[in-house]
Scaffold this motif. Structure first.
Motif, PDB file in Angstrom:
ATOM      1  N   ARG A  20       0.833  -1.189   0.000  1.00  0.00           N
ATOM      2  CA  ARG A  20       0.000   0.000   0.000  1.00  0.00           C
ATOM      3  C   ARG A  20       0.873   1.246   0.000  1.00  0.00           C
ATOM      4  O   ARG A  20       2.072   1.188   0.269  1.00  0.00           O
ATOM      5  N   LYS A  21       0.235   2.354  -0.279  1.00  0.00           N
ATOM      6  CA  LYS A  21       0.924   3.636  -0.169  1.00  0.00           C
ATOM      7  C   LYS A  21       1.295   3.876   1.291  1.00  0.00           C
ATOM      8  O   LYS A  21       0.727   3.274   2.198  1.00  0.00           O
ATOM      9  N   LYS A  22       2.226   4.787   1.507  1.00  0.00           N
ATOM     10  CA  LYS A  22       2.678   5.071   2.862  1.00  0.00           C
ATOM     11  C   LYS A  22       2.648   6.571   3.121  1.00  0.00           C
ATOM     12  O   LYS A  22       2.596   7.379   2.195  1.00  0.00           O
ATOM     13  N   GLY A  23       2.703   6.908   4.397  1.00  0.00           N
ATOM     14  CA  GLY A  23       2.814   8.294   4.792  1.00  0.00           C
ATOM     15  C   GLY A  23       1.655   9.161   4.342  1.00  0.00           C
ATOM     16  O   GLY A  23       0.487   8.772   4.420  1.00  0.00           O
ATOM     17  N   ARG A  26      -0.828   7.714   1.755  1.00  0.00           N
ATOM     18  CA  ARG A  26      -1.811   6.794   2.336  1.00  0.00           C
ATOM     19  C   ARG A  26      -2.877   7.573   3.100  1.00  0.00           C
ATOM     20  O   ARG A  26      -4.066   7.242   3.044  1.00  0.00           O
ATOM     21  N   ARG A 193       7.576   5.109  17.269  1.00  0.00           N
ATOM     22  CA  ARG A 193       6.193   5.251  16.817  1.00  0.00           C
ATOM     23  C   ARG A 193       5.305   5.758  17.957  1.00  0.00           C
ATOM     24  O   ARG A 193       4.411   6.588  17.747  1.00  0.00           O
ATOM     25  N   MET A 233      -2.674   5.461  12.261  1.00  0.00           N
ATOM     26  CA  MET A 233      -1.810   5.138  11.128  1.00  0.00           C
ATOM     27  C   MET A 233      -0.374   4.893  11.590  1.00  0.00           C
ATOM     28  O   MET A 233       0.307   4.002  11.091  1.00  0.00           O
ATOM     29  N   TYR A 236      -0.332   1.455  13.495  1.00  0.00           N
ATOM     30  CA  TYR A 236      -1.024   0.341  12.851  1.00  0.00           C
ATOM     31  C   TYR A 236      -0.100  -0.845  12.607  1.00  0.00           C
ATOM     32  O   TYR A 236      -0.496  -2.001  12.807  1.00  0.00           O
ATOM     33  N   GLN A 237       1.120  -0.592  12.174  1.00  0.00           N
ATOM     34  CA  GLN A 237       2.048  -1.692  11.875  1.00  0.00           C
ATOM     35  C   GLN A 237       2.334  -2.537  13.118  1.00  0.00           C
ATOM     36  O   GLN A 237       2.278  -3.785  13.045  1.00  0.00           O
TER      37      GLN A 237
END
Length: 273
Positions: A20-23, A26, A193, A233, A236-237
């Motif tokens: 997916r797109k990031k930052g 996204r 994070r 966001m 999330y990881q």
């Protein structure tokens, strides 16, 4: 390391999560697709917290610590189920999960409201206490700098801890002790994070409080969705790594599709019969 009692059926290990797109890319992708859902869930969250906000405002204006604390507790407990439902909406968007927002929102509210009450109470109590200190300290003479430093550090710590706490509630059903242990593991295990998500939350709400009442119209635009979308966001990881969120939801989609196909074959047209 983490306690994991999923609110969905666990799935076996599968392929890696989709690319997916990031930052910022996204952020604007999910905002463009699900921004209206975020906004509606945020407005409901504002309405849920409104009684507590009113009590806290009266306490702050009247320099009443009791009203400020009471407002924090009322707002925290009434608003917590709505906040969890907002976070559930955000998580579903980040998973690219299809579905009708109102249907999934009501389901999330019913599923999460009990688990959210205790964290909401604690968050409300801490918020009321922090606002009370902000009300009392300027009236005191020669307040040591360490007091302000401790207040800032406590705010960052609480923001990071409660970001993980409320983000877990839509995903898993755990005891308060297990939730707390998970939050601490997340906080320390993913410290960069954590600090970024906490800084976003703290900056947003401190600026909101400091510039009241000028910032009240802000709640009609960004409300709760903006700081929570960015914060979720960011974390999330780690949540996906700990709870295998992507694997679980892919497995659930396959089961729902299979059930739908079976029902269609059982009750659908029978041709020449």
């Amino acid at each position: 390391m983490f306690f994991n009692s999923s609110k969905w059926t666990e799935a076996p290990k599968e392929d890696a999560s989709p690319i997916r797109k990031k930052g910022a890319a996204r952020f604007f992708e999910v905002l463009g697709r699900d921004g209206l859902s975020f906004y509606k869930a945020s407005m409901l969250c504002c309405l849920g917290c409104l009684p507590g906000f009113i009590l806290m405002a009266l306490g702050f204006i009247g320099s009443s610590v009791l009203f400020t604390l009471l407002g924090g507790i009322v707002g925290g407990m009434l608003g917590a189920p709505f906040l969890c439902s907002l976070i559930d909406t955000i998580l579903r968007s980040l998973r690219d999960e299809p579905g009708f927002w109102w249907v999934t929102y009501k389901k999330a509210w019913r599923q999460n409201w009990k688990d959210s009450l205790l964290p909401g109470f604690v968050l409300g109590l801490l918020s009321g206490s922090w606002l009370s200190m902000l009300m009392i300290l300027p009236a005191m003479e020669a307040v040591p700098s360490i007091i302000w430093i401790c207040m800032g550090a406590g705010l960052i710590f609480a923001a990071g801890l409660f970001t993980y706490a409320f983000a877990q509630i839509p995903l898993v059903h755990l005891t308060p002790a297990q939730f707390l242990k998970n939050c601490i593991f997340f906080f320390l295990g993913y410290l960069p994070r954590t600090l970024l998500a906490a800084a976003v939350q703290a900056a947003y709400w401190v600026l909101f409080v400091l510039f009241l009442p000028l910032t009240l119209p802000l709640m009609l635009v960004t409300g709760f969705w903006l700081p929570w979308l960015i914060a979720v966001m960011v974390v999330y990881q780690p949540l996906d790594t700990a709870f295998s969120v992507e694997e679980i939801i892919r497995h659930r989609r396959e089961e729902e599709l299979n059930d739908s196909m079976e029902n269609h074959s059982m009750f659908g047209p029978r041709g020449d019969d």
